[in-house]
Design a protein around this motif. Sequence first.
Motif, PDB file in Angstrom:
ATOM      1  N   LEU A   4      30.212  43.942  36.141  1.00  0.00           N
ATOM      2  CA  LEU A   4      30.939  43.489  37.329  1.00  0.00           C
ATOM      3  C   LEU A   4      30.144  42.173  37.798  1.00  0.00           C
ATOM      4  O   LEU A   4      28.648  42.355  38.207  1.00  0.00           O
ATOM      5  CB  LEU A   4      30.924  44.224  38.422  1.00  0.00           C
ATOM      6  CG  LEU A   4      31.793  45.299  38.498  1.00  0.00           C
ATOM      7  CD1 LEU A   4      31.946  46.320  37.116  1.00  0.00           C
ATOM      8  CD2 LEU A   4      32.113  46.229  39.836  1.00  0.00           C
ATOM      9  N   VAL A   5      30.741  41.012  37.847  1.00  0.00           N
ATOM     10  CA  VAL A   5      30.149  40.007  38.502  1.00  0.00           C
ATOM     11  C   VAL A   5      30.757  39.204  39.468  1.00  0.00           C
ATOM     12  O   VAL A   5      32.132  38.933  39.552  1.00  0.00           O
ATOM     13  CB  VAL A   5      29.935  38.666  37.129  1.00  0.00           C
ATOM     14  CG1 VAL A   5      29.198  37.320  37.611  1.00  0.00           C
ATOM     15  CG2 VAL A   5      29.237  39.350  36.152  1.00  0.00           C
ATOM     16  N   GLY A   6      30.132  39.144  40.789  1.00  0.00           N
ATOM     17  CA  GLY A   6      30.840  38.676  41.950  1.00  0.00           C
ATOM     18  C   GLY A   6      30.349  37.399  42.323  1.00  0.00           C
ATOM     19  O   GLY A   6      29.227  36.944  41.709  1.00  0.00           O
ATOM     20  N   SER A   7      31.107  36.491  42.841  1.00  0.00           N
ATOM     21  CA  SER A   7      30.871  35.348  43.313  1.00  0.00           C
ATOM     22  C   SER A   7      31.523  34.787  44.734  1.00  0.00           C
ATOM     23  O   SER A   7      32.619  35.687  45.096  1.00  0.00           O
ATOM     24  CB  SER A   7      31.082  34.281  42.366  1.00  0.00           C
ATOM     25  OG  SER A   7      32.812  34.476  41.926  1.00  0.00           O
ATOM     26  N   GLY A   8      31.214  33.641  45.483  1.00  0.00           N
ATOM     27  CA  GLY A   8      31.783  33.387  46.384  1.00  0.00           C
ATOM     28  C   GLY A   8      31.304  33.283  47.911  1.00  0.00           C
ATOM     29  O   GLY A   8      31.916  33.050  48.676  1.00  0.00           O
ATOM     30  N   SER A  21      35.139  36.970  44.844  1.00  0.00           N
ATOM     31  CA  SER A  21      35.584  37.150  43.425  1.00  0.00           C
ATOM     32  C   SER A  21      34.702  38.126  42.672  1.00  0.00           C
ATOM     33  O   SER A  21      33.637  37.861  42.604  1.00  0.00           O
ATOM     34  CB  SER A  21      36.181  36.013  42.861  1.00  0.00           C
ATOM     35  OG  SER A  21      37.026  36.418  41.830  1.00  0.00           O
ATOM     36  N   CYS A  22      35.524  39.228  41.932  1.00  0.00           N
ATOM     37  CA  CYS A  22      34.480  40.064  41.301  1.00  0.00           C
ATOM     38  C   CYS A  22      35.381  40.270  39.703  1.00  0.00           C
ATOM     39  O   CYS A  22      36.293  40.532  39.895  1.00  0.00           O
ATOM     40  CB  CYS A  22      34.211  41.169  41.811  1.00  0.00           C
ATOM     41  SG  CYS A  22      33.439  42.283  40.730  1.00  0.00           S
ATOM     42  N   VAL A  23      34.867  39.987  38.817  1.00  0.00           N
ATOM     43  CA  VAL A  23      35.362  39.956  37.325  1.00  0.00           C
ATOM     44  C   VAL A  23      34.837  41.173  36.614  1.00  0.00           C
ATOM     45  O   VAL A  23      33.444  41.445  36.699  1.00  0.00           O
ATOM     46  CB  VAL A  23      35.230  38.839  36.713  1.00  0.00           C
ATOM     47  CG1 VAL A  23      35.740  38.970  35.235  1.00  0.00           C
ATOM     48  CG2 VAL A  23      35.734  37.595  37.238  1.00  0.00           C
ATOM     49  N   ILE A  69      42.949  41.913  50.358  1.00  0.00           N
ATOM     50  CA  ILE A  69      42.419  42.132  49.019  1.00  0.00           C
ATOM     51  C   ILE A  69      43.470  42.066  48.030  1.00  0.00           C
ATOM     52  O   ILE A  69      44.576  42.446  48.353  1.00  0.00           O
ATOM     53  CB  ILE A  69      41.561  43.526  49.112  1.00  0.00           C
ATOM     54  CG1 ILE A  69      40.880  43.940  47.797  1.00  0.00           C
ATOM     55  CG2 ILE A  69      42.704  44.715  49.045  1.00  0.00           C
ATOM     56  CD1 ILE A  69      40.150  45.020  47.602  1.00  0.00           C
ATOM     57  N   SER A  70      43.113  41.438  46.772  1.00  0.00           N
ATOM     58  CA  SER A  70      44.160  41.374  45.836  1.00  0.00           C
ATOM     59  C   SER A  70      43.553  41.668  44.503  1.00  0.00           C
ATOM     60  O   SER A  70      42.258  41.599  44.343  1.00  0.00           O
ATOM     61  CB  SER A  70      44.780  39.906  45.855  1.00  0.00           C
ATOM     62  OG  SER A  70      43.805  39.050  45.582  1.00  0.00           O
ATOM     63  N   ARG A  71      44.357  41.753  43.548  1.00  0.00           N
ATOM     64  CA  ARG A  71      43.670  42.329  42.212  1.00  0.00           C
ATOM     65  C   ARG A  71      44.783  41.621  41.051  1.00  0.00           C
ATOM     66  O   ARG A  71      45.732  41.614  41.184  1.00  0.00           O
ATOM     67  CB  ARG A  71      43.447  43.851  41.856  1.00  0.00           C
ATOM     68  CG  ARG A  71      44.778  44.682  41.937  1.00  0.00           C
ATOM     69  CD  ARG A  71      44.380  46.138  41.793  1.00  0.00           C
ATOM     70  NE  ARG A  71      43.836  46.469  40.292  1.00  0.00           N
ATOM     71  CZ  ARG A  71      43.672  47.571  40.157  1.00  0.00           C
ATOM     72  NH1 ARG A  71      43.549  48.628  40.887  1.00  0.00           N
ATOM     73  NH2 ARG A  71      43.603  47.952  38.760  1.00  0.00           N
ATOM     74  N   ASP A  72      44.002  41.146  40.000  1.00  0.00           N
ATOM     75  CA  ASP A  72      44.733  40.724  38.677  1.00  0.00           C
ATOM     76  C   ASP A  72      44.476  41.853  37.693  1.00  0.00           C
ATOM     77  O   ASP A  72      43.514  41.879  37.111  1.00  0.00           O
ATOM     78  CB  ASP A  72      44.273  39.483  38.548  1.00  0.00           C
ATOM     79  CG  ASP A  72      45.096  38.868  37.395  1.00  0.00           C
ATOM     80  OD1 ASP A  72      45.470  39.790  36.438  1.00  0.00           O
ATOM     81  OD2 ASP A  72      45.262  37.607  37.089  1.00  0.00           O
ATOM     82  N   THR A  77      40.348  41.314  37.742  1.00  0.00           N
ATOM     83  CA  THR A  77      39.726  40.760  38.776  1.00  0.00           C
ATOM     84  C   THR A  77      39.963  41.250  40.079  1.00  0.00           C
ATOM     85  O   THR A  77      41.347  41.422  40.254  1.00  0.00           O
ATOM     86  CB  THR A  77      39.893  39.131  38.692  1.00  0.00           C
ATOM     87  OG1 THR A  77      39.502  38.655  37.405  1.00  0.00           O
ATOM     88  CG2 THR A  77      39.233  38.388  39.814  1.00  0.00           C
ATOM     89  N   VAL A  78      39.088  41.303  41.094  1.00  0.00           N
ATOM     90  CA  VAL A  78      39.489  41.666  42.451  1.00  0.00           C
ATOM     91  C   VAL A  78      39.133  40.592  43.301  1.00  0.00           C
ATOM     92  O   VAL A  78      37.943  39.925  43.261  1.00  0.00           O
ATOM     93  CB  VAL A  78      38.947  43.073  42.804  1.00  0.00           C
ATOM     94  CG1 VAL A  78      37.414  42.973  42.666  1.00  0.00           C
ATOM     95  CG2 VAL A  78      39.321  43.372  44.226  1.00  0.00           C
TER      96      VAL A  78
END
Length: 121
Positions: A4-8, A21-23, A69-72, A77-78
């Motif tokens: 899990l890699v978060g950013s922002g 964002s988190c992938v 919150i949203s997800r793809d 991705t969240v």
Amino acid sequence: QVQLVGSGGGLVQPGGSLRLSCVTSGSIFSINFMGWYRQALGEQRELVARIFSGGNADYADSVKGRFTISRDNVKNTVALQMNSLKPEDTAIYYCNVGLRRTPWDTTRNYWGQGTQVTVSS
């Protein structure tokens, strides 16, 4: 293996906005929920928001109406859109995902590395 890699994260003035964002990547069969927790200095980690595979979402009372919150589901991705930020939102924010790596797995929790959000003038 799952990553899990978060950013922002960053520094923002009160009333400002940030987007986290988190992938999620790796060996994944299905993702049940994706969300964000936060931990302020000297405090316990708390749930900020969580979204389930069907799209239902939970929010902490303190962020309702300000955070979204949203997800793809394709990109795993969240994202967390944070508006009208307050100094009390200052914390390290952690991405959290509940997933199964195989059809025979139970849902397990995975955590990102954390990203600092500071709200200050």
